[in-house]
Design an enzyme around this catalytic site. Sequence first.
Site, PDB file in Angstrom:
ATOM      1  N   ASN A  23       2.651  -8.148  -2.480  1.00 23.87           N
ATOM      2  CA  ASN A  23       3.099  -9.057  -3.535  1.00 23.87           C
ATOM      3  C   ASN A  23       4.399  -9.777  -3.205  1.00 23.87           C
ATOM      4  O   ASN A  23       5.125 -10.196  -4.109  1.00 23.87           O
ATOM      5  CB  ASN A  23       3.205  -8.329  -4.880  1.00 23.87           C
ATOM      6  CG  ASN A  23       2.052  -8.682  -5.803  1.00 23.87           C
ATOM      7  OD1 ASN A  23       1.680  -9.849  -5.913  1.00 23.87           O
ATOM      8  ND2 ASN A  23       1.481  -7.692  -6.454  1.00 23.87           N
TER       9      ASN A  23
ATOM     10  N   HIS B  88      -7.791 -13.369  -3.371  1.00 25.47           N
ATOM     11  CA  HIS B  88      -7.298 -12.906  -2.076  1.00 25.47           C
ATOM     12  C   HIS B  88      -8.453 -12.925  -1.088  1.00 25.47           C
ATOM     13  O   HIS B  88      -9.628 -12.910  -1.480  1.00 25.47           O
ATOM     14  CB  HIS B  88      -6.784 -11.465  -2.152  1.00 25.47           C
ATOM     15  CG  HIS B  88      -5.580 -11.270  -3.009  1.00 25.47           C
ATOM     16  ND1 HIS B  88      -4.345 -10.933  -2.498  1.00 25.47           N
ATOM     17  CD2 HIS B  88      -5.426 -11.331  -4.364  1.00 25.47           C
ATOM     18  CE1 HIS B  88      -3.485 -10.799  -3.492  1.00 25.47           C
ATOM     19  NE2 HIS B  88      -4.116 -11.026  -4.631  1.00 25.47           N
TER      20      HIS B  88
ATOM     21  N   ASP C  21      -1.663  -5.140  -0.664  1.00 21.36           N
ATOM     22  CA  ASP C  21      -1.031  -6.304  -1.280  1.00 21.36           C
ATOM     23  C   ASP C  21       0.423  -5.942  -1.577  1.00 21.36           C
ATOM     24  O   ASP C  21       0.698  -5.193  -2.512  1.00 21.36           O
ATOM     25  CB  ASP C  21      -1.792  -6.664  -2.549  1.00 21.36           C
ATOM     26  CG  ASP C  21      -1.176  -7.836  -3.299  1.00 21.36           C
ATOM     27  OD1 ASP C  21      -0.148  -8.374  -2.846  1.00 21.36           O
ATOM     28  OD2 ASP C  21      -1.729  -8.204  -4.355  1.00 21.36           O
TER      29      ASP C  21
ATOM     30  N   ASN D  69      -9.341  -8.138  -6.801  1.00 21.28           N
ATOM     31  CA  ASN D  69      -9.066  -8.702  -8.132  1.00 21.28           C
ATOM     32  C   ASN D  69     -10.210  -8.377  -9.097  1.00 21.28           C
ATOM     33  O   ASN D  69     -10.769  -9.263  -9.751  1.00 21.28           O
ATOM     34  CB  ASN D  69      -8.843 -10.213  -8.048  1.00 21.28           C
ATOM     35  CG  ASN D  69      -8.246 -10.775  -9.331  1.00 21.28           C
ATOM     36  OD1 ASN D  69      -7.796 -10.039 -10.200  1.00 21.28           O
ATOM     37  ND2 ASN D  69      -8.247 -12.096  -9.455  1.00 21.28           N
TER      38      ASN D  69
ATOM     39  N   GLU E  59      -6.394  -3.564  -6.529  1.00 19.54           N
ATOM     40  CA  GLU E  59      -6.692  -4.216  -7.804  1.00 19.54           C
ATOM     41  C   GLU E  59      -8.182  -4.072  -8.142  1.00 19.54           C
ATOM     42  O   GLU E  59      -8.864  -5.027  -8.473  1.00 19.54           O
ATOM     43  CB  GLU E  59      -6.260  -5.688  -7.795  1.00 19.54           C
ATOM     44  CG  GLU E  59      -5.943  -6.205  -9.182  1.00 19.54           C
ATOM     45  CD  GLU E  59      -5.294  -7.581  -9.204  1.00 19.54           C
ATOM     46  OE1 GLU E  59      -5.095  -8.085 -10.316  1.00 19.54           O
ATOM     47  OE2 GLU E  59      -4.979  -8.145  -8.136  1.00 19.54           O
TER      48      GLU E  59
END
Length: 269
Positions: A151, A247, A149, A9, A35
Amino acid sequence: MRIYSWNVNGIRSAEKKGFNDWFKKTQPELLCLQETRAELNQVPEEIQAPEGYFCYWNACQKKKGYSGTAILSQIEPDAVEYGFGIDEFDEEGRVVQLIFPDWVLNSIYFPNGGQGEDRVDYKLRFYDAYLDNCMDWIKRGRHVVTLGDFNTCHQEIDIARPKENSDISGFLPVERAWIDKFIAAGFEDSFRLMHPNLADSYTWWSNRANSRERNVGWRIDYAFVDSALKSYVTDASIYPEVQGSDHCPISVDLELPFPPIDTSKDESF
């Protein structure tokens, strides 16, 4: 061989929250990042080129500071791909593929469908493009290992509040059905392979309402392997104690060497 994955992130944010300390302590043989939200020249040198590592970075070209993936590897691959060859997906920097003689490693950041129906459609089409790519590698005789990820939570055991989130992207029936489709195509969720009934094991927590402290989370980060590698998975782990992102890291342990794929039996995948 242990492969790690972490949606950070924002790598610059994670670096300020202890990423380098974790990296130096862990010394992963292979680390998939998602990310990253940065161009490679925007991150510190110790992340760009850590000693003993090859760094493969795929920044989003469509929107600066958005999306992005990377792999840090102690093993030099034969080749590297940065997407599926489809512009509408590749421009968001969501895939890095390291290609080795008998396998392919994906670091992948699947789209979030939370911005509306159009984005859910984009997410599902991205899923299908990814599956097509996996099947192509299998047919060419290479195993496929994917960390990242996704999602989407697959089952109710993977989310703390299944009923409350049944109409939210990330737990929509159509998204969960795609993971069913992926598994039916011949791929294994390594964490569920090792821990089929382990509940309360999540990889992402909202920043709201002290969700992480209360462990009200979602398991949306996965390590998938093709079914021919099922018996070569020796462990799969989640590390909720590691801070630095909304995360946490995950890992999968694989026993080497991998078996050859019999490409004369493509229909089995």
